[in-house]
Design a protein around this motif. Sequence first.
Motif, short mmCIF file in Angstrom:
data_model
loop_
_atom_site.label_atom_id
_atom_site.label_comp_id
_atom_site.label_asym_id
_atom_site.label_seq_id
_atom_site.Cartn_x
_atom_site.Cartn_y
_atom_site.Cartn_z
N ALA A 1 0.92 -1.06 -0.05
CA ALA A 1 -0.17 0.01 0.19
C ALA A 1 0.79 1.12 0.36
CB ALA A 1 -0.72 -0.18 1.15
N ILE A 2 1.94 1.43 0.70
CA ILE A 2 2.66 2.29 0.58
C ILE A 2 3.93 2.63 -1.05
CG2 ILE A 2 5.37 3.23 1.48
CD1 ILE A 2 4.38 1.80 4.11
N LEU A 3 3.83 2.20 -1.42
CA LEU A 3 4.14 1.32 -2.89
C LEU A 3 3.06 1.93 -3.75
CD1 LEU A 3 6.78 0.97 -4.32
CD2 LEU A 3 5.31 -1.07 -5.00
N GLY A 4 1.68 1.77 -3.78
CA GLY A 4 1.06 2.14 -4.56
C GLY A 4 0.60 3.93 -3.87
N SER A 5 0.66 4.47 -2.93
CA SER A 5 0.23 5.36 -2.47
C SER A 5 1.00 6.03 -2.90
CB SER A 5 0.10 5.50 -0.92
OG SER A 5 -0.58 4.70 -0.41
N VAL B 1 6.78 6.18 -12.78
CA VAL B 1 6.36 5.74 -11.57
C VAL B 1 4.82 4.90 -11.12
CG1 VAL B 1 5.91 7.38 -9.31
CG2 VAL B 1 8.09 8.05 -11.38
N ALA B 2 3.38 5.48 -12.20
CA ALA B 2 2.30 4.49 -11.95
C ALA B 2 2.58 3.13 -11.80
CB ALA B 2 1.14 6.10 -12.52
N ALA C 1 2.25 -2.93 -7.38
CA ALA C 1 1.22 -3.14 -5.75
C ALA C 1 0.26 -4.03 -5.60
CB ALA C 1 1.83 -2.13 -5.04
N ALA C 2 -0.82 -3.16 -6.46
CA ALA C 2 -1.97 -3.24 -6.11
C ALA C 2 -2.12 -5.27 -7.06
CB ALA C 2 -3.36 -2.69 -7.77
#
Length: 477
Positions: free
Chosen positions: A270-274, A446-447, A453-454
């Motif tokens: 979740a940190i990576l995705g955020s 980056v996205a 992550a998801a």
Amino acid sequence: MSAGRRLLAPLSGLLLVLFVATLSSTVISTALPEMLGRLHGSPVQLTWVVTVALLTATASTPIWGKLADLYSKKTLIHAAVAVFVVGSLAAGLSQSAGFLIAARAVQGAGVGGLQALAQIAIAAMIPPRERGRYSGYLSSTTALSTIGGPLLGGLLVDTSWLGWRWCFFIGIPVAVAALVVLQATLRIPVVPRERVRIDYLGALTMTAGVGLLLVWVSFAGDAFAWWSWPSAALVTGALGLLALTGWVEARAPEPILPLRILRQRTTALAILGSLAAGTAMYGAAVFLTQYFQLARGFSPTAAGLLTIPMMAGILVTSLVGGRLVSRTGQVKPFLVTGAILLTAGLGLLGLTGARTSLVLMGVAMVAVGAGIGLTMQNFVLVVQNTVPLRDIGTASSTIAFFRSLGGTIGVSVLGAIYARRIDTPAADDIAYGNATGTVFLISAAVAVLGIVAAVSLRPVSLRTSLDLPQEPQSARG
């Protein structure tokens, strides 16, 4: 009275403070040229008007979150509103660029508290399964204030009897009104904690480490070269302080960033995705409005209006997606879909030039907005679902911290790249258009981390209870 109606009043107050807190970070983007011109500020000071508030908001977020696990959440919300109002009033009354930067630092500390505490308060009142619907309200509020801020800023600057100072004043009455509503309606039980110890050393080393990192990305390539001894000194100092933070957190009785939470697979992903979502959200808000003004010649108000497709994408997907999450109890499919849409939209914006079709840009902005609406709050929700109620403040603020950190570093780095691309004796619309395309291509790269992550998250059903079931004493050791 139904539970939904009982929540309506405090929820409205929380959404109001969240709206003005996030708005304060973006409403100044279209007003910066006018603002710094009136105060005779330098280009470096212009950057720091934005960066210093993001820095103090980012650094203070986990501190507010930890305090929320130890003390009254309602009292802390009052304190954060007070800090925000004082900082906003001082910024609006500034007579010099230096004073404005200092006031923005205070305002940012309040923003960090409001952004974290609004989510924490909702998490303390609503079970994760039902929280999906309310997270949609949070997501749409945050994203609309982020993307809509430049539009409002343009309107204020273009209105002769208001001006740039109202970019700071406008949030004060709304924050005060929200405070009155919350005082009367917010009811969150206070869980007493004995022998409370605040991790001041961890907070200090973390803030200093993040601060040095942001100083480096803000000034490298301008005040000094990327490969130079000042760069080496700043990076070495930042990494050393962050390493020290990890050492302190592993030994602190009440750590600001508990490693036991950070080590969890769900939290790490979740940190990576955020980080990816934060970079995209803040980057889109800053660089799109600059593109429409500098490369296409639109007024500040028109530049803000042209971002409406992104706002529409955020509003629809956050509200509809939030209701579907609550109905199904599943969050991973929405995160994967959102991450893909976000990456695709940023990739399309990477094609931007001085003459790019506004229709194509509108389609890209809808995709970016939809991606933000489906990912931003759902990454928080998936972590909240895995932690007990006693850790909800720390867990929520940890995700908010890294999202804000991603936005702060992302805007600083992308801003440096943008500045280098237009660093010509007479930068024209073609230079501005090409520079904008470059920063969005980097944002798309980056996205992709958000997609990783998801997809890597384990499928999970959101729990219907407010807290995790109590473990047997033997299981807890």
